[in-house]
Design a protein around this motif. Structure first.
Motif, PDB file in Angstrom:
ATOM      1  N   PRO A  28       0.830  -1.198   0.000  1.00 24.15           N
ATOM      2  CA  PRO A  28       0.000   0.000   0.000  1.00 24.15           C
ATOM      3  C   PRO A  28       0.870   1.256   0.000  1.00 24.15           C
ATOM      4  N   ALA A  29       0.223   2.389  -0.258  1.00 25.37           N
ATOM      5  CA  ALA A  29       0.945   3.649  -0.362  1.00 25.37           C
ATOM      6  C   ALA A  29       1.910   3.822   0.809  1.00 25.37           C
ATOM      7  N   GLU A  30       3.096   4.322   0.533  1.00 22.53           N
ATOM      8  CA  GLU A  30       4.130   4.509   1.540  1.00 22.53           C
ATOM      9  C   GLU A  30       3.625   5.339   2.718  1.00 22.53           C
ATOM     10  N   LYS A  31       3.910   4.851   3.919  1.00 17.56           N
ATOM     11  CA  LYS A  31       3.584   5.660   5.089  1.00 17.56           C
ATOM     12  C   LYS A  31       4.695   6.668   5.319  1.00 17.56           C
ATOM     13  N   ILE A  32       4.359   7.757   5.974  1.00 20.89           N
ATOM     14  CA  ILE A  32       5.405   8.718   6.329  1.00 20.89           C
ATOM     15  C   ILE A  32       6.075   8.215   7.606  1.00 20.89           C
ATOM     16  N   ASP A  59      -1.720   7.249   8.194  1.00 21.70           N
ATOM     17  CA  ASP A  59      -0.690   7.338   7.158  1.00 21.70           C
ATOM     18  C   ASP A  59       0.697   7.601   7.729  1.00 21.70           C
ATOM     19  N   VAL A  60       0.807   7.638   9.048  1.00 28.27           N
ATOM     20  CA  VAL A  60       2.104   7.936   9.664  1.00 28.27           C
ATOM     21  C   VAL A  60       2.592   6.731  10.452  1.00 28.27           C
ATOM     22  N   GLU A  61       3.880   6.480  10.350  1.00 28.83           N
ATOM     23  CA  GLU A  61       4.482   5.441  11.168  1.00 28.83           C
ATOM     24  C   GLU A  61       5.560   6.087  12.043  1.00 28.83           C
ATOM     25  N   ILE A  62       5.375   5.970  13.368  1.00 24.71           N
ATOM     26  CA  ILE A  62       6.382   6.485  14.289  1.00 24.71           C
ATOM     27  C   ILE A  62       7.344   5.343  14.600  1.00 24.71           C
ATOM     28  N   VAL A  63       8.613   5.560  14.350  1.00 30.11           N
ATOM     29  CA  VAL A  63       9.597   4.514  14.630  1.00 30.11           C
ATOM     30  C   VAL A  63      10.425   4.947  15.834  1.00 30.11           C
ATOM     31  N   ILE A  64      10.212   4.261  16.959  1.00 29.18           N
ATOM     32  CA  ILE A  64      10.949   4.600  18.176  1.00 29.18           C
ATOM     33  C   ILE A  64      12.305   3.913  18.136  1.00 29.18           C
ATOM     34  N   VAL A  65      13.361   4.687  18.211  1.00 28.39           N
ATOM     35  CA  VAL A  65      14.693   4.088  18.205  1.00 28.39           C
ATOM     36  C   VAL A  65      15.316   4.309  19.569  1.00 28.39           C
ATOM     37  N   GLU A  66      15.794   3.216  20.147  1.00 25.08           N
ATOM     38  CA  GLU A  66      16.282   3.259  21.524  1.00 25.08           C
ATOM     39  C   GLU A  66      17.798   3.156  21.580  1.00 25.08           C
ATOM     40  N   PHE A  67      18.429   3.920  22.457  1.00 18.75           N
ATOM     41  CA  PHE A  67      19.874   3.845  22.620  1.00 18.75           C
ATOM     42  C   PHE A  67      20.214   3.493  24.057  1.00 18.75           C
ATOM     43  N   ALA A  68      21.324   2.755  24.205  1.00 17.64           N
ATOM     44  CA  ALA A  68      21.661   2.228  25.523  1.00 17.64           C
ATOM     45  C   ALA A  68      22.237   3.304  26.428  1.00 17.64           C
ATOM     46  N   SER A  69      22.930   4.258  25.854  1.00 15.41           N
ATOM     47  CA  SER A  69      23.564   5.270  26.700  1.00 15.41           C
ATOM     48  C   SER A  69      23.660   6.565  25.921  1.00 15.41           C
ATOM     49  N   ASP A  70      23.977   7.613  26.641  1.00 18.24           N
ATOM     50  CA  ASP A  70      24.135   8.919  26.022  1.00 18.24           C
ATOM     51  C   ASP A  70      25.232   8.876  24.966  1.00 18.24           C
ATOM     52  N   GLU A  71      26.308   8.156  25.297  1.00 16.85           N
ATOM     53  CA  GLU A  71      27.427   8.081  24.379  1.00 16.85           C
ATOM     54  C   GLU A  71      27.041   7.352  23.092  1.00 16.85           C
ATOM     55  N   ASP A  72      26.309   6.271  23.275  1.00 17.86           N
ATOM     56  CA  ASP A  72      25.802   5.494  22.152  1.00 17.86           C
ATOM     57  C   ASP A  72      24.962   6.404  21.253  1.00 17.86           C
ATOM     58  N   PHE A  73      24.088   7.158  21.876  1.00 19.66           N
ATOM     59  CA  PHE A  73      23.221   8.076  21.146  1.00 19.66           C
ATOM     60  C   PHE A  73      24.051   9.076  20.342  1.00 19.66           C
ATOM     61  N   LYS A  74      25.015   9.685  21.024  1.00 18.28           N
ATOM     62  CA  LYS A  74      25.801  10.743  20.410  1.00 18.28           C
ATOM     63  C   LYS A  74      26.570  10.235  19.191  1.00 18.28           C
ATOM     64  N   THR A  75      27.211   9.079  19.354  1.00 14.31           N
ATOM     65  CA  THR A  75      27.996   8.518  18.255  1.00 14.31           C
ATOM     66  C   THR A  75      27.111   8.232  17.046  1.00 14.31           C
ATOM     67  N   LYS A  76      25.957   7.585  17.288  1.00 18.99           N
ATOM     68  CA  LYS A  76      25.071   7.201  16.183  1.00 18.99           C
ATOM     69  C   LYS A  76      24.442   8.439  15.555  1.00 18.99           C
ATOM     70  N   PHE A  77      24.105   9.392  16.397  1.00 22.19           N
ATOM     71  CA  PHE A  77      23.452  10.595  15.888  1.00 22.19           C
ATOM     72  C   PHE A  77      24.404  11.375  14.983  1.00 22.19           C
ATOM     73  N   GLU A  78      25.654  11.500  15.421  1.00 24.14           N
ATOM     74  CA  GLU A  78      26.612  12.236  14.602  1.00 24.14           C
ATOM     75  C   GLU A  78      26.900  11.505  13.298  1.00 24.14           C
TER      76      GLU A  78
END
Lengths: 436, 281
Positions: free
Chosen positions: A22-26, A55-74
């Motif tokens: 079906p049509a792509e969800k956002i 029509d919207v899909e919220i994808v919750i992405v979880e990180f184990a630590s602040d450092e993990d978050f920062k590295t992946k985000f950058e």
């Protein structure tokens, strides 16, 4: 031969099915270092929002630590694939993303009528530069000594009321009493270094007042990290180390090890934020918990009601995402900021709110009500240096302090190291972060 | 058929390698679009101003040195014993090889708790047998943290050394040992005159593994101490990670990576050369 035909047909059918979706969800990716309680909130938000917007899909992405978050985000930013909605702690790190042109300017959103009444402008301090706002603040943290009342009784130490505090001498007397009673006075996880920084930051504020750090890091004329109070804070911290206020081997102990000492009743105090309460009440529902303030120091100019703390979780939107995704991201941010959703956030996360939304106090544990009241009395919330500063300064600050704790660096050397890196960053145009 | 492999090697090894050399000449913070070209500044800073980097190099040398000096002799000795007492040797072999099979993060966590000053089994044991004066915060003391890490490293890798030695010894035709015995060599003489010379090649290989291993060592130290206390247990890789991802200085991190590349390349080339000339003699 038959087998080949079957395989071809199967593969063909697979592709046909795969393309006939079906049509792509956002897709809205929502990044945070959630933790159990806040993840539950996120899942409720996702379910409610998706129900209203099929029509919207919220994808919750979880990180184990602040450092993990920062590295992946950058990495995600560098790859040009940023998440639509992400959490930030504000401060120097958010500033570096803003400077890089990666964060959506939310000034218009935050000037909408609901936001003006619901979000106090003082809470935007950590995410505002040149009058532009970049994130929606959700909750606060404040640093207190979390204490074990039972151990205080056992060692014969009076618990000072939260509306006042110990002097430095009284604090040291209490430490000696705990030691005599065979109790570890203070647990601290020195391996991660930020726990050590709590002491240094409090001491600087107690000595020189709330302006000292902001002025010095932002290179206000006449301020230097080699000023006397920066060195003296190092020596007062060292005094605690030398008198054995912390557990044996604390410089190599992790947060978990410190937590273990405090939760199992081996240590009387732990300088922390309200995030410890979730785990504490899960494992030890009857723990004799209480909070006290950080002591004052002789000759200190700082206001003793000042607290270490800050707006903690904010949500922001990435700038470089497709327009249709961005539009939904705005709408989603408005949705999670609805009054009832913010109250739900407070109930689940057990954190003091950074928004002007009243939460019925019976929904909070008693000690947390105390934290909230103490926070509202505070004359100033000092954001943690390692969150406020550019990462390079933060690292030098943390490393030098750990070295002072280990006795491989003197407080003077630490002060010089901080001044040197601040000058270097000023030359590179990274400092000041704001005009003071 | 090797084309896909080639693509992977180029994509995941050669391209990042070139990128690393390129990045090492810049000052950057990951997110700012402006990368500032600084030439060799990152390298001069490393060797002239960065005490921790120099300390981390020393630690790599110590790690490689102690690994060779401790793991190889003990591994060879254990292999000889296991082969001599085959019946229980097999079980014993399995036990000492086991640590190598466990994920290194799990091993690090287990040992971190064993070294814990209050709850750790090591201090509890020392106190129980009346050696309480030896009990200390192993990972929380700058004088013992590195030694404590070495202890864990040896615990993991002695099993590997032993296994490789056993494999080599098994490939030696038994007739050699038989004729030695007929010639009247004692056990020790047999070891010195026959076993050891036959193991020479293996020992060089093990040393190369130790040296290369020391340069790429990361996970165990990161989990156990994060390079602390007071930066005393950093190796070059942990310091690289810290510089690149904690201080957000990927250029400086890349420069550290370049030095790791050059050092390990030169050392391994050197060792291979020595081995060749010796083995063909």
């Amino acid at each position: 031969m038959v087998l080949v035909v079957i395989v071809v047909v199967a593969v063909g059918a697979f592709f046909l099915l795969a393309t006939q979706r079906p049509a792509e969800k956002i897709r809205i990716e929502w990044w945070d270092e959630w933790g159990e309680a806040r993840l539950k909130w996120a899942e409720e938000m996702k379910a409610a929002y998706e129900k209203a917007h099929p029509d919207v899909e919220i994808v919750i992405v979880e990180f184990a630590s602040d450092e993990d978050f920062k590295t992946k985000f950058e990495s995600a930013i560098a790859a040009g694939q940023p998440p639509a909605v992400f959490r930030t702690l504000g401060g120097g790190i958010l500033k570096s993303y803003v400077d890089g042109g990666h964060v959506e300017d939310l000034t218009d959103l935050l000037n909408e009528e609901w936001a003006v009444s619901q979000i106090p402008r003082t809470m935007l301090r950590q995410s505002t530069w040149n009058g532009r706002h970049y994130a929606v603040p959700f909750d606060l943290w404040a640093g207190h000594f979390y204490i074990n009342r039972e151990l205080f009784e056992k060692a014969g130490v009076q618990v000072p009321p939260i509306t006042s505090t110990w002097t430095w001498e009284e604090f040291k007397t209490a430490i000696r009493k705990f030691k005599e009673a065979g109790i570890i006075p203070i647990a601290v996880g020195g391996k991660d270094k930020w726990e050590l920084s709590f002491y240094y930051m409090y001491l600087v504020d107690r000595l020189a007042g709330s302006d000292a750090f902001r002025k010095t890091i932002n290179r206000a004329p006449g301020y230097s990290f080699t000023d006397e109070h920066w060195v003296r804070a190092g020596y007062l911290f060292k005094e605690l180390v030398d008198m054995g206020a912390f557990q044996e081997g604390f410089i190599g102990a992790s947060y978990d090890e410190a937590q273990n000492l405090f939760f199992t009743g081996k240590a009387a105090m732990w300088l922390q934020g309200p995030w410890i309460l979730g785990d504490l009440f899960t494992s030890f529902p009857d723990f004799p918990i209480d909070i006290i303030n950080f002591p004052t120091v002789p000759g200190g100019k700082g206001d003793p009601t000042m607290l270490l703390g800050a707006v903690q979780h904010h949500y922001a939107i990435a700038k470089n995402i497709p327009d249709n995704v961005k539009k939904v991201a705005y709408d989603f941010l408005r949705f999670i900021s609805k009054r009832e959703n913010v109250i739900r956030y407070a109930e689940l996360s057990a954190a003091p709110l950074a928004q002007n939304v009243a939460v019925p106090t019976e929904n909070y544990p008693a000690v947390l009500v105390k934290v909230i009241e103490s926070t509202s009395r505070a004359s100033w919330l000092q954001m943690a240096y390692d969150e406020y500063s550019p990462p390079k300064f933060a690292q030098v600050h943390l490393d030098s302090l750990a070295a002072v704790a280990a006795g491989t660096m003197t407080p003077e050397q630490m002060a010089e190291a901080q001044e040197r890196v601040a000058r270097e960053l000023a030359e590179q145009g990274i400092l000041p972060l704001e005009q003071v | 058929m090797s084309l896909p492999a080639l693509v992977f090697v180029i994509l995941f090894i050669y391209y990042p390698l070139v990128q690393m050399f390129y990045l090492s000449a810049f000052r950057w913070n990951f997110v700012n679009p402006n990368m500032v070209f600084v030439g060799l500044e990152n390298f001069t800073r490393m060797f002239l101003n960065d005490q921790v980097y120099l300390r981390s190099l020393l630690n790599v040398v110590l790690l490689a040195g102690q690994s060779s000096a401790i793991q190889i002799p003990i591994g060879v000795a254990l292999a000889t014993i296991i082969l001599r007492y085959r019946r229980i040797g097999g079980l014993f072999w399995a036990i000492i090889f086991l640590p190598y099979v466990i994920s290194s993060v799990a091993v690090s966590l287990i040992w971190t708790w064993m070294y814990n000053p209050y709850f750790g089994s090591i201090n509890v044991f020392l106190r129980a047998v009346g050696l309480g004066f030896l009990a200390r915060p192993w990972l929380g003391d700058i004088n013992t943290a590195l030694i404590a890490i070495f202890g864990t490293v040896n615990w993991i890798y002695i099993g590997l050394t032993t296994t490789m030695t056993i494999a080599t010894l098994k490939s030696i035709p038994p007739s050699i040992f038989e004729s030695a015995r007929i010639d009247g060599l004692s056990g020790f003489q047999e070891f010195r005159k026959i076993t050891l010379p036959l193991l020479k090649e293996l020992i060089v290989v093990l040393m190369i593994i130790d040296i290369a291993g020391a340069f790429k060592f990361f996970d165990l130290i990161w989990v156990m101490t994060q390079g602390g206390p007071s930066d005393s247990t950093h190796v070059t890789t942990t310091w690289l990670y810290r510089a690149a991802f904690r201080s957000s200085e990927p250029g400086y991190g890349a420069a550290i990576g370049v030095t790791i590349f050059i050092f390990s390349f030169v050392i391994v080339q050197l060792l291979i050369k020595i081995t060749r000339s010796r083995l063909t003699r």
